[in-house]
Scaffold this active site. Structure first.
Site, PDB file in Angstrom:
ATOM      1  CG  ASN A 203      -0.320  -0.003   2.528  1.00 30.20           C
ATOM      2  OD1 ASN A 203       0.668   0.709   2.749  1.00 30.20           O
ATOM      3  ND2 ASN A 203      -0.850  -0.780   3.468  1.00 30.20           N
ATOM      4  CD  GLU A 206       2.103  -2.465   3.503  1.00 31.69           C
ATOM      5  OE1 GLU A 206       1.548  -3.136   4.394  1.00 31.69           O
ATOM      6  OE2 GLU A 206       2.026  -2.747   2.285  1.00 31.69           O
ATOM      7  CG  ASP A 278      -4.517 -10.712   2.718  1.00 34.06           C
ATOM      8  OD1 ASP A 278      -3.323 -10.393   2.656  1.00 34.06           O
ATOM      9  OD2 ASP A 278      -5.152 -10.775   3.785  1.00 34.06           O
TER      10      ASP A 278
END
Length: 501
Positions: A203, A206, A278
């Site tokens: 993301n 991150e 995920d």
């Protein structure tokens, strides 16, 4: 270019390897009517309890729900959360035999407590960073056996120790012998500086932290800044692409050549981002393995994540739901006119005909899709190699069925039919009969339901002129769209009158 529907249909032929931190997500839900006398906290009376795979286990559950066979490598403890996680995986069709149980590990567990739909608190427990050398050796052994048999590898690394440095090195060595897409979703991307990934999927926060440790939370979206962060990330990480997820703003895809592309998303009115990353990584990886280019694969990942965020909790997106979503997007991207869409289908059928494939055609309004439709289309598909379905346009359906019909728009009806497993091609026609469409498509077989057994088909001459034949299939059950509509009307009337139907 392969259409998104065809890409998703190939998911069921694939075998996916997931490596990462296995977690159990638990939800305790209840109602809160008063405060506790022991302290200023609500008293929650439990009404429901749910245990679902989380972390890398959620990635595995998504891959399985999307149709792939799954091999899941991870660490669990010999404890109750570990047993519950295995049960949750089994309930979703994920084989737990590749998980390594270690007495030195306590299974990662996130327990969320909700009162009247609102979060009260989340408890976290478990740690796999103290896993024994023997457990890591078993993971490496499993990895060596799994990689040669898999079509795609997805690393779901939450930095709890399952994805150790020696495992990353071994993965690169094994992929050199069997090249397949590698998607890396990691909270510690710097550890993948030599992984040889196809795509990394951080993301935005991150990605910023990977490029500039200690960076503050990002402000309003600045695509130029996102691109700069992406370039810095690819300088540090060995990957062909970075797909930086931006939440409600979609995904920014950047290649090693420096070319960037923003892929927007249409967010739902209410969204929960638990596990959406995920889901995105799972669908992206399968799409790459199914032959999509990285842009289309990212769009399919966005489609899947868009379904996941509409769910209240950790969710595995079903294959059929994704197929419907990409079918609608495929339709949005097709030529606007029926004639242009027809030309596209005719061109693809000409290729199939030259390859010796048998083409089956059928048609209908398909206003409210029901089990009778699905079974009929399945039987029609079994007559040949490709099934093409003509769907009456709204104007054509009104001529056939009268005012008030169709209930669903031609776009929605076409998308639902196109998303069915049995259907290879679906297209609209505006005429009273499909005769003109049959002349253009030249099917080998024209399939009709048993209610046409004693009826002279107006399109029969077109079938013969195209060198085909008519096959009448027996009706299955007693379902009909008109019957379904009558039942709905009866139920609605009973509800208005306060009586049972």
């Amino acid at each position: 270019m392969v259409r998104a529907v065809e890409v998703v249909r190939r998911f069921r032929r694939l075998r996916a390897l997931v490596i990462g931190d296995a977690m159990l997500d638990s939800y305790l839900e209840g109602t809160a009517a008063r405060l506790c006398t022991e302290g200023p906290v609500p008293v929650v009376r439990k009404t429901a309890e749910e245990r679902v795979p989380g972390g890398a286990a959620n990635t595995a559950a998504n891959l399985r729900a999307l149709g792939a066979e799954v091999v899941f490598l991870g660490l669990v403890g010999e404890d109750v959360p570990g047993d519950l996680l295995r049960a949750a995986l089994a309930a979703r069709g994920v084989d737990d035999r590749w998980l390594v149980a270690d007495p030195a590990v306590s299974t990662l567990h996130k327990l969320r407590i909700l009162a009247d739909g609102q979060y009260v608190v989340r408890f976290d427990e478990g740690d796999s960073r103290a896993a024994s050398p023997a457990a890591h050796a078993r993971l490496l052994e499993h990895l060596e056996h799994a990689v040669p048999t898999c079509d795609v590898v997805v690393v779901s690394d939450y930095a709890y120790g399952a994805v150790a440095d020696d495992l990353i090195a071994q993965l690169r060595t094994l992929r050199a012998a069997r090249h397949c897409p590698l998607v890396v979703d990691s909270k510690a991307l710097h550890r993948f500086h030599a992984a040889g990934a196809t795509v990394v999927t951080p993301n935005y926060l991150e990605a910023r932290l990977a490029v500039a440790p200690g960076a503050e939370e990002p402000g309003p979206l600045d695509l130029a800044e996102v691109k700069r962060i992406g370039r810095g990330l690819l300088e540090q990480v060995d990957a062909a692409y970075a797909a930086i997820t931006l939440g409600a703003d979609g995904v920014f895809l950047l290649g090693r050549d420096g070319a960037g592309r923003h892929l927007p998303v249409h967010p739902p009115a209410q969204a929960s981002d638990i596990g959406a990353g995920d889901t995105f990584a799972a669908a992206l990886g399968l799409a790459l393995a199914a032959g999509a280019d990285v842009v289309e694969a990212s769009r399919i990942g966005i489609d899947a994540a868009g379904i996941a965020v509409a769910c209240q909790r950790t969710a595995a997106v079903p294959y059929q739901d994704l197929l419907r979503r990409v079918s609608l997007r495929d339709l949005d991207g097709r030529p606007a006119s029926m004639a242009a869409a027809r030309r596209d289908v005719v061109a693809r059928l000409d290729v199939a005909r030259l390859a010796g494939r048998t083409i089956v055609f059928t048609n209908g309004v398909f206003d409210i899709l029901h089990a009778g439709h699905v079974e009929f289309l399945r039987r029609a598909r079994a007559l040949g190699d490709l099934l093409v379905v003509g769907v009456n346009s709204d104007r054509s359906a009104r001529r056939l069925k009268g005012a008030g019909r169709p209930i669903n728009s031609e776009r929605d009806r076409l998308a639902l039919v196109a998303a069915l497993d049995a259907v290879d091609e679906a297209l609209l026609f505006d005429e009273a009969t499909p005769a003109e469409l049959i002349r253009a498509l030249r099917p080998h077989i024209h399939a009709k339901g048993g209610d046409y057994a004693d009826v002279r088909l107006p399109e029969a001459e077109a079938v013969r002129a195209a060198g085909g034949r008519v096959v009448i299939l027996p009706l299955v059950g007693s379902l009909s769209t008109s019957g379904v509509i009558d039942r709905i009307v009866a139920l609605a009337g009973a509800d208005l009158n306060g009586a049972a139907p």
